[in-house]
Design a protein around this motif. Sequence first.
Motif, short mmCIF file in Angstrom:
data_model
loop_
_atom_site.label_atom_id
_atom_site.label_comp_id
_atom_site.label_asym_id
_atom_site.label_seq_id
_atom_site.Cartn_x
_atom_site.Cartn_y
_atom_site.Cartn_z
N THR A 20 0.83 -1.20 0.00
CA THR A 20 0.00 0.00 0.00
C THR A 20 0.87 1.25 0.00
OG1 THR A 20 -1.72 -1.19 1.21
CG2 THR A 20 -1.87 1.20 1.22
N TYR A 21 1.91 1.27 0.81
CA TYR A 21 2.84 2.40 0.84
C TYR A 21 3.46 2.62 -0.53
CZ TYR A 21 6.87 5.28 2.02
OH TYR A 21 7.80 6.29 2.05
N ASN A 22 3.90 1.53 -1.17
CA ASN A 22 4.53 1.64 -2.49
C ASN A 22 3.55 2.17 -3.53
OD1 ASN A 22 6.92 0.77 -1.40
ND2 ASN A 22 6.81 -1.28 -2.26
N LEU A 23 2.29 1.73 -3.47
CA LEU A 23 1.28 2.25 -4.39
C LEU A 23 1.07 3.76 -4.18
CD1 LEU A 23 -1.46 -0.54 -4.28
CD2 LEU A 23 -0.01 0.08 -6.24
N LEU A 24 1.03 4.16 -2.93
CA LEU A 24 0.88 5.58 -2.62
C LEU A 24 2.10 6.37 -3.10
CD1 LEU A 24 -0.89 7.69 -1.21
CD2 LEU A 24 0.26 7.13 0.92
N ALA A 25 3.28 5.79 -2.96
CA ALA A 25 4.52 6.48 -3.36
C ALA A 25 4.58 6.72 -4.87
CB ALA A 25 5.74 5.67 -2.92
N VAL A 26 4.09 5.77 -5.66
CA VAL A 26 4.18 5.93 -7.11
C VAL A 26 2.91 6.55 -7.71
CG1 VAL A 26 5.88 4.10 -7.42
CG2 VAL A 26 3.45 3.55 -7.59
N GLY A 86 11.58 21.02 -3.39
CA GLY A 86 10.19 21.10 -3.81
C GLY A 86 9.70 19.97 -4.68
N THR A 87 10.50 18.91 -4.83
CA THR A 87 10.12 17.79 -5.68
C THR A 87 10.27 16.47 -4.94
OG1 THR A 87 10.92 19.01 -7.60
CG2 THR A 87 10.58 16.66 -7.89
N PHE A 88 9.25 15.61 -5.08
CA PHE A 88 9.32 14.26 -4.54
C PHE A 88 9.92 13.35 -5.59
CE2 PHE A 88 5.87 15.89 -1.84
CZ PHE A 88 6.30 15.44 -0.60
N THR A 89 10.82 12.47 -5.17
CA THR A 89 11.34 11.43 -6.06
C THR A 89 11.17 10.09 -5.37
OG1 THR A 89 13.58 11.69 -5.18
CG2 THR A 89 13.04 12.92 -7.18
N VAL A 90 10.90 9.08 -6.17
CA VAL A 90 10.70 7.73 -5.65
C VAL A 90 11.77 6.85 -6.28
CG1 VAL A 90 9.12 5.77 -5.52
CG2 VAL A 90 8.22 8.09 -5.47
N SER A 91 12.43 6.03 -5.44
CA SER A 91 13.47 5.15 -5.96
C SER A 91 13.46 3.83 -5.19
CB SER A 91 14.85 5.81 -5.83
OG SER A 91 15.14 6.09 -4.48
#
Length: 98
Positions: A20-26, A86-91
Amino acid sequence: MASFPFPDDLIHLQQQWTRTYNLLAVGQEKGAADLRRVLIGLSCLISGHPFWRAGGYSAVRRVELRRAAEAAAGGEQQLVVRYTDGTFTVSDPGAQPS
């Protein structure tokens, strides 16, 4: 560090939390508010699980739970979300910050 024997249902709850966290992150199609509600519900179920009564709830044990859930069948690693300028990045967890 000692590893704790976690019950299967607690491992499964942690795996659901991570997914769920990963779905929210992307930013999947399902609304963010719905995902946050699910995440909060899962957090409550994890923190209120009877397993914690025996040995206590601690940060160390939560980290061990996350590691055990990642290593178990069907487990996945939690994505890393960073906020920079000011930018979110997901890795992926192993990626180095740029």
